[in-house]
Design a protein around this motif. Structure first.
Motif, PDB file in Angstrom:
ATOM      1  N   PHE A  50       0.836  -1.208   0.000  1.00  0.00           N
ATOM      2  CA  PHE A  50       0.000   0.000   0.000  1.00  0.00           C
ATOM      3  C   PHE A  50       0.871   1.258   0.000  1.00  0.00           C
ATOM      4  CE2 PHE A  50      -2.211   3.389   2.343  1.00  0.00           C
ATOM      5  CZ  PHE A  50      -3.305   3.564   1.509  1.00  0.00           C
ATOM      6  N   TYR A  51       1.913   1.236   0.798  1.00  0.00           N
ATOM      7  CA  TYR A  51       2.830   2.382   0.878  1.00  0.00           C
ATOM      8  C   TYR A  51       3.525   2.619  -0.468  1.00  0.00           C
ATOM      9  CZ  TYR A  51       7.927   3.247   1.436  1.00  0.00           C
ATOM     10  OH  TYR A  51       9.240   3.590   1.259  1.00  0.00           O
ATOM     11  N   VAL A  52       4.020   1.564  -1.109  1.00  0.00           N
ATOM     12  CA  VAL A  52       4.710   1.704  -2.389  1.00  0.00           C
ATOM     13  C   VAL A  52       3.755   2.209  -3.471  1.00  0.00           C
ATOM     14  CG1 VAL A  52       5.799   0.417  -4.268  1.00  0.00           C
ATOM     15  CG2 VAL A  52       6.552   0.059  -1.916  1.00  0.00           C
ATOM     16  N   LEU A  53       2.556   1.663  -3.523  1.00  0.00           N
ATOM     17  CA  LEU A  53       1.583   2.086  -4.541  1.00  0.00           C
ATOM     18  C   LEU A  53       1.158   3.533  -4.321  1.00  0.00           C
ATOM     19  CD1 LEU A  53      -0.662  -1.112  -4.820  1.00  0.00           C
ATOM     20  CD2 LEU A  53       1.069  -0.315  -6.437  1.00  0.00           C
ATOM     21  N   SER A  54       0.955   3.919  -3.070  1.00  0.00           N
ATOM     22  CA  SER A  54       0.551   5.299  -2.772  1.00  0.00           C
ATOM     23  C   SER A  54       1.641   6.279  -3.190  1.00  0.00           C
ATOM     24  CB  SER A  54       0.266   5.449  -1.278  1.00  0.00           C
ATOM     25  OG  SER A  54      -0.793   4.617  -0.882  1.00  0.00           O
ATOM     26  N   PHE A  55       2.889   5.934  -2.890  1.00  0.00           N
ATOM     27  CA  PHE A  55       3.984   6.819  -3.258  1.00  0.00           C
ATOM     28  C   PHE A  55       4.229   6.797  -4.769  1.00  0.00           C
ATOM     29  CE2 PHE A  55       6.452   8.118   0.694  1.00  0.00           C
ATOM     30  CZ  PHE A  55       5.349   8.028   1.505  1.00  0.00           C
ATOM     31  N   ALA A  56       3.935   5.675  -5.424  1.00  0.00           N
ATOM     32  CA  ALA A  56       4.045   5.619  -6.886  1.00  0.00           C
ATOM     33  C   ALA A  56       3.057   6.575  -7.539  1.00  0.00           C
ATOM     34  CB  ALA A  56       3.798   4.191  -7.372  1.00  0.00           C
ATOM     35  N   ILE A  57       1.878   6.700  -6.950  1.00  0.00           N
ATOM     36  CA  ILE A  57       0.883   7.638  -7.488  1.00  0.00           C
ATOM     37  C   ILE A  57       1.385   9.069  -7.366  1.00  0.00           C
ATOM     38  CG2 ILE A  57      -1.437   8.561  -7.100  1.00  0.00           C
ATOM     39  CD1 ILE A  57      -2.259   5.674  -6.324  1.00  0.00           C
ATOM     40  N   LEU A  58       2.098   9.364  -6.267  1.00  0.00           N
ATOM     41  CA  LEU A  58       2.700  10.691  -6.126  1.00  0.00           C
ATOM     42  C   LEU A  58       3.726  10.935  -7.233  1.00  0.00           C
ATOM     43  CD1 LEU A  58       3.313  11.102  -2.275  1.00  0.00           C
ATOM     44  CD2 LEU A  58       1.761  12.432  -3.710  1.00  0.00           C
ATOM     45  N   VAL A  59       4.513   9.904  -7.546  1.00  0.00           N
ATOM     46  CA  VAL A  59       5.508  10.048  -8.613  1.00  0.00           C
ATOM     47  C   VAL A  59       4.820  10.254  -9.961  1.00  0.00           C
ATOM     48  CG1 VAL A  59       7.471   8.973  -9.790  1.00  0.00           C
ATOM     49  CG2 VAL A  59       7.161   8.638  -7.333  1.00  0.00           C
ATOM     50  N   MET A  60       3.732   9.516 -10.192  1.00  0.00           N
ATOM     51  CA  MET A  60       2.984   9.715 -11.434  1.00  0.00           C
ATOM     52  C   MET A  60       2.485  11.154 -11.525  1.00  0.00           C
ATOM     53  SD  MET A  60      -0.283  10.054 -12.747  1.00  0.00           S
ATOM     54  CE  MET A  60      -0.617  10.219 -14.490  1.00  0.00           C
ATOM     55  N   TRP A  61       2.108  11.731 -10.379  1.00  0.00           N
ATOM     56  CA  TRP A  61       1.600  13.107 -10.352  1.00  0.00           C
ATOM     57  C   TRP A  61       2.671  14.106 -10.779  1.00  0.00           C
ATOM     58  CZ3 TRP A  61      -2.428  15.645 -11.143  1.00  0.00           C
ATOM     59  CH2 TRP A  61      -2.719  16.878 -10.569  1.00  0.00           C
ATOM     60  N   MET A  62       3.943  13.699 -10.704  1.00  0.00           N
ATOM     61  CA  MET A  62       5.017  14.560 -11.189  1.00  0.00           C
ATOM     62  C   MET A  62       4.886  14.824 -12.686  1.00  0.00           C
ATOM     63  SD  MET A  62       8.236  12.993  -9.018  1.00  0.00           S
ATOM     64  CE  MET A  62       9.474  14.097  -9.706  1.00  0.00           C
ATOM     65  N   ALA A  63       4.234  13.913 -13.414  1.00  0.00           N
ATOM     66  CA  ALA A  63       3.990  14.146 -14.842  1.00  0.00           C
ATOM     67  C   ALA A  63       3.174  15.421 -15.040  1.00  0.00           C
ATOM     68  CB  ALA A  63       3.267  12.946 -15.457  1.00  0.00           C
ATOM     69  N   ALA A  64       2.221  15.644 -14.144  1.00  0.00           N
ATOM     70  CA  ALA A  64       1.444  16.889 -14.199  1.00  0.00           C
ATOM     71  C   ALA A  64       2.334  18.084 -13.894  1.00  0.00           C
ATOM     72  CB  ALA A  64       0.281  16.817 -13.207  1.00  0.00           C
TER      73      ALA A  64
END
Length: 419
Positions: free
Chosen positions: A21-35
């Motif tokens: 859960f922690y890795v997936l949540s932080f991965a979503i933050l990294v994806m948000w860097m695309a924005a």
């Protein structure tokens, strides 16, 4: 033995679920860097090129996701490598183990979750290239390079470090990617810029440098703040585990150091801008923040927050000096990406041994040299082939009118720009 394993299984499952859960949540933050990259670049280019920038960023994330999923990940993390230099290639099953299998093999997170986390990193590396070649590169030339970058160039040097290749065995330390991600992206961009040349009218006779102000500075500022936020996932998620007290404390320190370096980078650029130019240059401050973030990415675990502050201050000043130097050398980088991610990445890698006893300067220099040499040669070759075939630069008329209409048939600000 089997009975003891069964009794420990509920605790293992809870730990596994929390880590995933922690890795997936932080991965979503990294994806948000695309924005963040999208908004930053769209704000720093001229209005007539905005839609093309937006198109590049949404397309590059999509292409990177697919090419890395189908090819790049298998190169970067093969089931059976040929040797420490050549990764080989193998198709993963894209399926996870059962609870019992995961416990037996000592898995701490979902395999599929790990693939997703690595996937969002490669998109970040490619986003760096986008800003550096903005306003004069053909859209499809860029997207073709995107495929080769994310399927081959990035994964091969990623394997040498994170795939347990020869850089890992040589002691090269790069916790979250100052070299593997940021330096790689900056060098690929540099190779493209050398072949592409500067924007028309940017440099005049007598060493005259003409400023091309961005169309939407509020948007660029928002993009920087989004990147700042996303970086907590970039650095914080790279520990890959958070299911015990020591790991949780480490993640907390990583986030604090990341924030401190970013803030110090902004302050360093602010003060240096006032001293050097007599004003607070917002675009330099934005790049100072990003430079601090790139620098601390190599090792956000070992330094104390006070040392992270010092690193950020140095990065903020150094990035400004680098941007000005590249401009004087007539290397046109509209958003300062090469300086932020290249110079900041090198700085971050070279200061690691100051606080990290596991690292040595010679190993860090080796990593910097290998990543730079491989990425430059491979990228230059791909860019050159594209240039000789499709061509990489839009013609003078389209560059004058703007890439939006020719490449995308759409304007971002139709009320304020001439059709």
């Amino acid at each position: 033995m089997e009975q003891a394993m069964q009794s420990d299984l509920p605790i293992f499952e809870l730990s596994y679920a929390l880590n995933t859960f922690y890795v997936l949540s932080f991965a979503i933050l990294v994806m948000w860097m695309a924005a963040g990259f999208t908004m930053l670049e769209a704000g720093l280019v001229r209005a007539k090129n905005t839609v093309e920038i937006l198109t590049k960023n949404i397309a590059l994330y999509s292409i990177a996701s697919l090419s890395y999923l189908l090819i790049g990940y298998q190169i970067m993390y093969p089931d059976a490598a040929v040797n420490s230099w050549f990764p080989g290639f193998s198709f993963p099953s894209y399926t996870d183990l059962s609870a019992e299998e995961a416990m037996t093999e000592g898995a701490s997170i979902s395999t599929v979750g790990g693939i997703f986390f690595q996937l969002v990193f490669v998109a970040t590396a490619m986003s760096i290239v986008s800003g550096a070649v903005a306003e004069r590169m053909k859209l499809w030339a860029f997207l073709i390079f995107c495929f080769f970058m994310t399927a081959l160039i990035y994964p091969i040097q990623g394997y040498w470090k994170w795939g347990l290749g020869f850089l890992e065995t040589a002691g090269f330390y790069d916790f979250a990617g100052s070299g593997v991600v940021h330096l790689c992206g900056a060098v690929a961009a540099f190779a493209g810029v050398l072949l592409l040349g500067p924007r028309k009218g940017k440099y005049g006779p007598g060493n005259v440098i003409k400023a091309f102000p961005g169309a939407n500075i509020p948007l660029a500022t928002l993009g920087t703040l989004i990147l700042w936020m996303g970086w907590f996932g970039f650095n914080g998620g790279s520990l890959l585990e958070m299911s015990n007290v020591n790991k949780a404390n480490t993640v907390a320190l990583i986030l604090l150091n990341t924030n401190t370096a970013a803030a110090a980078g902004g302050v360093g650029a602010l003060i240096f801008s006032k001293i050097r130019y007599g004003r607070a240059d917002l675009t330099m401050i934005l790049n100072g923040v990003l430079g601090g973030l790139v620098t601390i990415t190599a090792d956000p675990v070992s330094p104390t927050p006070l040392i992270a502050l010092v690193y950020g201050l140095i990065a903020g000043v150094l990035i400004m000096v680098s941007i000005v130097t590249f401009d004087r050398l007539k290397i046109d980088d509209p958003v300062g990406a090469i300086s932020v991610h290249g110079v900041g990445g090198i700085l971050g890698l070279l200061v690691v041994p100051l606080t990290n006893g596991k690292s040595e300067l010679i190993s860090q220099l080796l990593g910097v040299g290998v990543i730079t040499l491989w990425t430059f040669l491979a990228s230059f070759a791909v860019w050159l082939v594209i240039k000789k075939t499709l061509g990489i630069r839009i013609n003078d008329e389209y560059e004058y009118e703007g890439a939006d209409q020719e490449e995308c048939g759409l304007e971002a600000y139709p009320e304020f720009t001439k059709s």
